[in-house]
Design an enzyme around this catalytic site. Structure first.
Site, PDB file in Angstrom:
ATOM      1  N   LYS A 172      -3.942   8.297  -0.643  1.00  0.00           N
ATOM      2  CA  LYS A 172      -2.794   8.031   0.232  1.00  0.00           C
ATOM      3  C   LYS A 172      -3.339   7.802   1.627  1.00  0.00           C
ATOM      4  O   LYS A 172      -3.934   8.695   2.233  1.00  0.00           O
ATOM      5  CB  LYS A 172      -1.842   9.231   0.212  1.00  0.00           C
ATOM      6  CG  LYS A 172      -0.663   9.095   1.156  1.00  0.00           C
ATOM      7  CD  LYS A 172       0.202   7.898   0.793  1.00  0.00           C
ATOM      8  CE  LYS A 172       1.327   8.296  -0.146  1.00  0.00           C
ATOM      9  NZ  LYS A 172       2.098   7.090  -0.567  1.00  0.00           N
ATOM     10  N   HIS A 302       5.578   4.818  -9.743  1.00  0.00           N
ATOM     11  CA  HIS A 302       5.576   5.514  -8.465  1.00  0.00           C
ATOM     12  C   HIS A 302       5.997   6.975  -8.646  1.00  0.00           C
ATOM     13  O   HIS A 302       6.709   7.315  -9.580  1.00  0.00           O
ATOM     14  CB  HIS A 302       6.568   4.787  -7.547  1.00  0.00           C
ATOM     15  CG  HIS A 302       6.871   5.466  -6.263  1.00  0.00           C
ATOM     16  ND1 HIS A 302       8.124   5.967  -5.958  1.00  0.00           N
ATOM     17  CD2 HIS A 302       6.097   5.717  -5.190  1.00  0.00           C
ATOM     18  CE1 HIS A 302       8.093   6.481  -4.741  1.00  0.00           C
ATOM     19  NE2 HIS A 302       6.884   6.343  -4.247  1.00  0.00           N
TER      20      HIS A 302
HETATM   21 MG    MG Z   1       3.182   3.747  -2.533  1.00  0.00          MG
END
Ligand code: MG
Length: 399
Positions: A172, A302
């Site tokens: 991330k 997701h």
């Molecule tokens: Mg994403």
């Protein structure tokens, strides 16, 4: 069999340590635990996002849901989705998804069949999951988290791979500068040469930064499975994609049917990340996947801090979708607890598909009461802020 009651209970479950992303921090997850009851006394459970808006949406949905057969999810989606253009009567996709989840859980329990069986049957027995790697602030007691460098992130990746057996890695991004994060990716590639590797800056970069970083990845021979949302919107993604030969994925710019046709025409993405909530539930995800199959667009999945009920739903959907071949995302390993009685355990980086009736998980109602208490005490978790930057308001692109 008819639905006679529909209710939602908000809960807040903390993260082990605050997770950083481009638009703030995630200190926990607020979810709505949905419960339907049928006239036969069967309880179906679902999960959606939590908070006051969701309670209102459930009340809006109620008159359209009561009296329905839980198997009639097409009618359910029509009833709740037909008003999607109206602000006054629309029930958001995330709530429709949670209600449909509870319906199929109830139907599966009544029929003695797992949800995947109602979705067409399972193609696989295990659903591979990526090691979701976040830069983190330290936990309140200071013992967990604190990753803020390439070296610290590689250590975290080793820890997760050793503990859970992950094969795929997902960083991330959108937190440190693109060049600092590039060093993290470079080091991850070096330490895990055979792992599928993803990088998701959550649209923190301008088009120019996306192209610059993409070209640098290619020049340095750093092979990514895909680059996820390097920049914002279908147009920006399309421009980056034209300039660099790296597959792009999204869960930000192509998240509804309205965006499918332009996204395909503009060749903005190579991989669409499905989502059990965003897209409106199982049926809607199956429709999305059919379109992606027709246009040869890859499909992943997701994650947005799901608890065990939604995690089960993700597993049933992934297990019954042949073309969903990418390891799915999950925040599961960052959450301190779950509200199901037997939380999922990663086995060699994968979740085993539950074979019990319905979603195959049982809710621990004592845990629900405990984390409902935390919700009442602390309110809804706000992920669009950063406690270390008072007054900061997220705006994209950052870099
Ligand atoms: Mg994403």
């Amino acid at each position: 069999m008819k639905i006679v009651n529909l209710e939602v209970i908000p809960v807040t479950v903390p993260m082990e340590a605050p997770l950083r992303w481009s638009m703030g921090i995630e200190t926990g997850t607020t979810r709505g635990i949905i419960r339907i009851t049928t006239d036969d006394g069967v309880i179906g459970i679902g999960e959606t996002y939590g908070g006051d808006g969701v309670e209102h949406a459930i009340e809006t949905a109620k008159p359209f849901v009561l009296g329905l057969d839980p198997l009639e999810t097409g009618v359910l989606q029509h009833r709740l989705g037909v008003f999607r253009v109206s602000y006054e009567t629309s029930v958001p996709a995330i709530v429709r998804a949670g209600i449909e989840m509870a319906c199929l859980d109830a139907a599966g329990k009544a029929l003695g069949r797992p949800v995947y069986s109602l979705l067409g049957g399972k193609i696989r027995d295990r659903v591979e999951t990526a090691a979701y790697l976040f830069y983190r602030y330290r936990s309140k007691n200071g013992r967990i988290g604190g990753e803020d460098s390439a070296k610290a992130m590689v250590d975290r990746a080793h820890e997760l791979v050793e503990k859970h057996g992950f094969r795929s890695l997902k960083l991330k991004g959108g937190v440190l500068t693109p060049d600092e994060e590039f060093e993290t990716i470079r080091l991850l590639r070096e330490h895990f040469p055979h792992s599928p590797l993803r990088w998701d800056p959550n649209a923190a970069w301008s088009v120019e930064t996306g192209i610059r970083i993409g070209r640098r990845l290619l020049r340095d021979g750093i092979d990514l499975q895909y680059l996820e949302d390097p920049t914002w919107n279908l147009e920006g993604m399309s421009q980056v994609r034209k300039a660099v030969e790296i597959p792009l994925a999204t869960n930000m710019c192509l998240i509804s049917y309205d965006q499918l046709a332009p996204g395909i025409r503009m060749r903005s993405v190579d991989v669409v990340l499905s989502d059990v909530h965003y897209w409106g539930g199982f049926r809607e995800n199956q429709r999305l996947i059919a379109v992606c199959d027709a246009f040869q667009i890859g499909v992943g999945m997701h994650s947005d801090r799901e608890l065990g009920i939604s995690t089960a739903a993700m597993i049933h959907l992934a297990a019954s979708s042949p073309s969903l071949v990418y390891a799915i995302d999950s925040h599961y390993h960052d959450q301190v607890d779950d509200i199901i009685s037997q939380p999922f355990v990663y086995q060699q980086g994968a979740f085993t598909v539950p074979d019990g009736p319905g979603l195959g998980v049982e809710v621990d109602w004592d845990k629900v009461a405990k984390y409902h208490g935390l919700f009442k005490q602390e309110g809804q978790v706000n992920e669009f802020y950063d406690r270390n930057r008072p007054g900061w308001v997220p705006a994209l692109p950052i870099f």
